[in-house]
Enzyme design. Structure first.
Site, short mmCIF file in Angstrom:
data_model
loop_
_atom_site.label_atom_id
_atom_site.label_comp_id
_atom_site.label_asym_id
_atom_site.label_seq_id
_atom_site.Cartn_x
_atom_site.Cartn_y
_atom_site.Cartn_z
N ASN A 77 0.82 -1.22 0.00
CA ASN A 77 0.00 0.00 0.00
C ASN A 77 0.86 1.27 0.00
O ASN A 77 0.33 2.36 0.17
CB ASN A 77 -0.96 0.01 1.19
N ASN A 125 4.97 2.87 3.49
CA ASN A 125 6.35 3.20 3.85
C ASN A 125 7.29 2.90 2.68
O ASN A 125 8.40 2.43 2.88
CB ASN A 125 6.77 2.43 5.10
N ASP A 131 -4.23 -2.35 0.63
CA ASP A 131 -3.98 -2.75 2.01
C ASP A 131 -4.25 -4.24 2.20
O ASP A 131 -5.25 -4.75 1.68
CB ASP A 131 -4.90 -1.93 2.92
N SER A 172 11.60 -11.00 14.05
CA SER A 172 12.69 -10.09 14.42
C SER A 172 13.41 -10.60 15.65
O SER A 172 12.80 -11.25 16.52
CB SER A 172 12.07 -8.73 14.71
N ALA A 173 14.67 -10.21 15.77
CA ALA A 173 15.44 -10.53 16.99
C ALA A 173 14.82 -9.87 18.21
O ALA A 173 15.13 -10.24 19.34
CB ALA A 173 16.88 -10.06 16.81
N TYR A 195 5.29 -3.01 18.97
CA TYR A 195 5.86 -3.59 17.74
C TYR A 195 6.38 -5.00 18.03
O TYR A 195 6.07 -5.96 17.32
CB TYR A 195 7.00 -2.70 17.20
N LYS A 239 5.23 -9.14 16.76
CA LYS A 239 6.05 -10.23 16.22
C LYS A 239 5.88 -11.50 17.07
O LYS A 239 5.74 -12.61 16.53
CB LYS A 239 7.52 -9.82 16.16
N ASN A 286 14.96 6.16 12.72
CA ASN A 286 15.13 5.62 14.07
C ASN A 286 16.38 4.76 14.13
O ASN A 286 17.04 4.66 15.14
CB ASN A 286 13.97 4.67 14.44
P1 NAD Z 1 9.54 -1.47 5.06
O1 NAD Z 1 8.68 -0.50 5.81
O2 NAD Z 1 10.57 -0.94 4.14
O3 NAD Z 1 8.61 -2.49 4.24
C1 NAD Z 1 7.32 -2.87 4.66
C2 NAD Z 1 6.39 -2.68 3.48
O4 NAD Z 1 5.07 -3.07 3.86
C3 NAD Z 1 6.31 -1.21 3.01
O5 NAD Z 1 6.54 -1.15 1.61
C4 NAD Z 1 4.88 -0.79 3.36
O6 NAD Z 1 4.38 0.16 2.46
C5 NAD Z 1 4.15 -2.12 3.34
N1 NAD Z 1 2.95 -2.19 4.18
C6 NAD Z 1 2.83 -1.87 5.50
N2 NAD Z 1 1.57 -2.09 5.92
C7 NAD Z 1 0.88 -2.57 4.87
C8 NAD Z 1 -0.47 -2.97 4.67
N3 NAD Z 1 -1.37 -2.90 5.67
N4 NAD Z 1 -0.84 -3.43 3.47
C9 NAD Z 1 0.05 -3.48 2.44
N5 NAD Z 1 1.35 -3.10 2.55
C10 NAD Z 1 1.75 -2.65 3.75
O7 NAD Z 1 10.19 -2.43 6.15
P2 NAD Z 1 11.35 -3.51 6.00
O8 NAD Z 1 12.54 -3.00 6.72
O9 NAD Z 1 11.46 -3.96 4.60
O10 NAD Z 1 10.74 -4.67 6.91
C11 NAD Z 1 9.96 -5.73 6.36
C12 NAD Z 1 9.46 -6.60 7.48
O11 NAD Z 1 10.58 -7.06 8.23
C13 NAD Z 1 8.55 -5.89 8.48
O12 NAD Z 1 7.54 -6.80 8.87
C14 NAD Z 1 9.46 -5.58 9.63
O13 NAD Z 1 8.77 -5.52 10.86
C15 NAD Z 1 10.40 -6.78 9.61
N6 NAD Z 1 11.71 -6.51 10.23
C16 NAD Z 1 12.45 -5.45 9.79
C17 NAD Z 1 13.67 -5.17 10.40
C18 NAD Z 1 14.49 -3.96 9.98
O14 NAD Z 1 15.36 -3.54 10.75
N7 NAD Z 1 14.31 -3.41 8.79
C19 NAD Z 1 14.14 -5.99 11.44
C20 NAD Z 1 13.36 -7.08 11.83
C21 NAD Z 1 12.13 -7.32 11.21
N1 UDP Z 2 22.04 3.98 17.94
C1 UDP Z 2 22.76 5.15 18.19
N2 UDP Z 2 22.31 6.31 17.60
C2 UDP Z 2 21.22 6.35 16.77
C3 UDP Z 2 20.51 5.14 16.52
C4 UDP Z 2 20.95 3.98 17.13
O1 UDP Z 2 23.74 5.16 18.92
O2 UDP Z 2 20.86 7.45 16.29
C5 UDP Z 2 22.53 2.71 18.52
C6 UDP Z 2 21.52 1.97 19.38
O3 UDP Z 2 21.62 2.41 20.73
C7 UDP Z 2 21.94 0.53 19.18
C8 UDP Z 2 22.49 0.49 17.75
O4 UDP Z 2 22.80 1.83 17.43
O5 UDP Z 2 23.03 0.20 20.04
C9 UDP Z 2 21.48 -0.04 16.72
O6 UDP Z 2 20.27 0.69 16.84
P1 UDP Z 2 19.07 0.51 15.81
O7 UDP Z 2 17.95 1.41 16.25
O8 UDP Z 2 19.58 0.67 14.42
O9 UDP Z 2 18.68 -1.03 15.98
P2 UDP Z 2 18.10 -1.83 17.25
O10 UDP Z 2 18.34 -1.03 18.49
O11 UDP Z 2 16.67 -2.01 16.95
O12 UDP Z 2 18.86 -3.11 17.29
#
Ligand code: NAD
Ligand code: UDP
Length: 331
Positions: free
Chosen positions: A32, A35, A58, A124-125, A148, A152, A197
């Site tokens: 959709n 993001n 969506d 996710s971790a 969030y 998961k 973030n």
């Molecule tokens: P992203 O935001 O780039 O991709 C998510 C996509 O889903 C986006 O394109 C967004 O437009 C779409 N979306 C969101 N809600 C929707 C809906 N209701 N219907 C249709 N589309 C929708 O994020 P990403 O970094 O590619 O992450 C992908 C997945 O991996 C997510 O579920 C996220 O929680 C998970 N994840 C990401 C990270 C990370 O650090 N990037 C870490 C662990 C898990």
């Molecule tokens: N972090 C930082 N400055 C920032 C963003 C993150 O020092 O502006 C640090 C944060 O405290 C963590 C690491 O970078 O130790 C990774 O953070 P991120 O938010 O990328 O991932 P997550 O905390 O979800 O693992």
């Protein structure tokens, strides 16, 4: 037969779409653009030279899901779609529970209705919470510290329940560590809306001169240099892990959680040094207070991924920083 990629215009989804198309899979993307943007779809087409069906909408729109499942033969779903900003989830818990959990239930209902029995889920971790010792192993107790993270944890339980009730169903719960990097072509990568973030997109804005410094959240952790340690993984390695998971799920039933990380920890200051080397730019930083909720160290035990999926990460932090800079500094 096609693989439905929800959230395929996003950061990890777009890289996975490239891997799937390069491997000869037929894919259908649903997104959709909440993001992401259509440029990412163009990037996927340019890199692969292949086309695919795209549905804009969506995942909670049941009529749209009926169209997706009747107009295509969907064999499996790789489910990335979801909201992912931890801080925003604390401010808007209902939006996060609705989008992520209700959204997943809508996809699972459509899968049941149309007889589709394979889901690869983006976990996710973060599900390891803040009480487990590193390295994180799949059998550890899961928990969360924000909405969030709870989405998961809950979705993992939902998928375990689905597999319990339907012995023909396969679900691979991929627990990602910290994805960074971008495709080597520089055509797709992470493009967060607003102030990032996560550390890497923030560092890239400092490298680009948009922000004058990085705030390093704490240098008094019990880690080698006092700053937080994370398991950064190249998004292309992560994308390859999805193909391995799909191949596994085609042969095995039931629910399986698997870590996707490198198994190596990198501190914030080490990451800053690696970006400076890769981009040949200075990254000024200021040490500030710890960010509430952060843990000192987070890295994976990667032996299950190797054993079960026959997958392991290929790229190191220098590769990740070079590819990330190539993408982010041309935006
Ligand atoms: P992203 O935001 O780039 O991709 C998510 C996509 O889903 C986006 O394109 C967004 O437009 C779409 N979306 C969101 N809600 C929707 C809906 N209701 N219907 C249709 N589309 C929708 O994020 P990403 O970094 O590619 O992450 C992908 C997945 O991996 C997510 O579920 C996220 O929680 C998970 N994840 C990401 C990270 C990370 O650090 N990037 C870490 C662990 C898990
Ligand atoms: N972090 C930082 N400055 C920032 C963003 C993150 O020092 O502006 C640090 C944060 O405290 C963590 C690491 O970078 O130790 C990774 O953070 P991120 O938010 O990328 O991932 P997550 O905390 O979800 O693992």
């Amino acid at each position: 037969m096609s693989v439905l990629v929800t959230g395929g215009a996003g950061f990890i989804g777009s890289h996975t779409a490239v891997v799937l198309l390069d491997h000869g899979e037929d894919i259908v993307i649903l997104d959709n653009f909440s993001n992401s943007s259509p440029d990412m779809l163009d990037g996927i087409r340019r890199i692969t030279g292949k086309d695919f069906k795209f549905y804009e909408g969506d995942m909670r729109d049941k009529a749209l899901l009926d169209r997706v499942f009747t107009e295509n033969k969907i064999e499996s779903v790789i489910h990335f779609a979801g909201l992912k900003a931890v801080g925003e989830s604390v401010e808007k818990p209902l939006e996060y529970y609705d989008n992520n959990i209700n959204g997943t239930l809508c996809i699972l209902e459509a899968m049941r209705k149309y007889g589709c029995k394979i889901m690869i889920f983006s976990s996710s971790a973060t599900v390891y919470g803040n009480d487990n010792p590193v390295p994180f192993v799949e059998g550890m107790k899961t928990s969360a510290t924000n909405p969030y993270g709870w989405t998961k944890v809950f979705i993992e339980h939902i998928l375990e329940g689905v597999c319990e009730s339907d012995k023909e169903f396969s679900a691979v719960l991929l627990r990602y560590f910290n994805p960074i990097g971008a495709h080597k072509s520089g055509l797709i990568g992470e493009k967060p809306n607003g102030i990032p973030n996560n550390i890497m997109p923030y560092i890239m804005k400092v490298a680009a001169g948009e922000y004058d410094h990085l705030n390093v959240f704490g240098d008094d952790y019990d880690t080698p240099d006092g700053t937080g340690v994370r398991d950064y993984i190249h998004v292309v390695d992560l994308a390859n892990g999805h193909l391995s998971a799909l191949e596994y799920a085609r042969k095995n039933k039931g629910a399986e959680a698997v870590n996707l990380g490198t198994g190596k920890g990198t501190s914030v200051l080490e990451l800053v040094a690696a970006v400076e080397k890769a981009s040949d730019r200075k990254i000024p930083y200021v040490i500030t207070a710890r960010r509430p909720g952060d843990i000192a160290e987070c890295y994976a035990d990667v032996s299950k991924a190797k054993r079960v999926l026959n997958w392991q990460a290929q790229y190191d932090v220098d590769d990740m920083c070079a590819d990330n800079a190539r993408w982010a500094l041309k935006q």
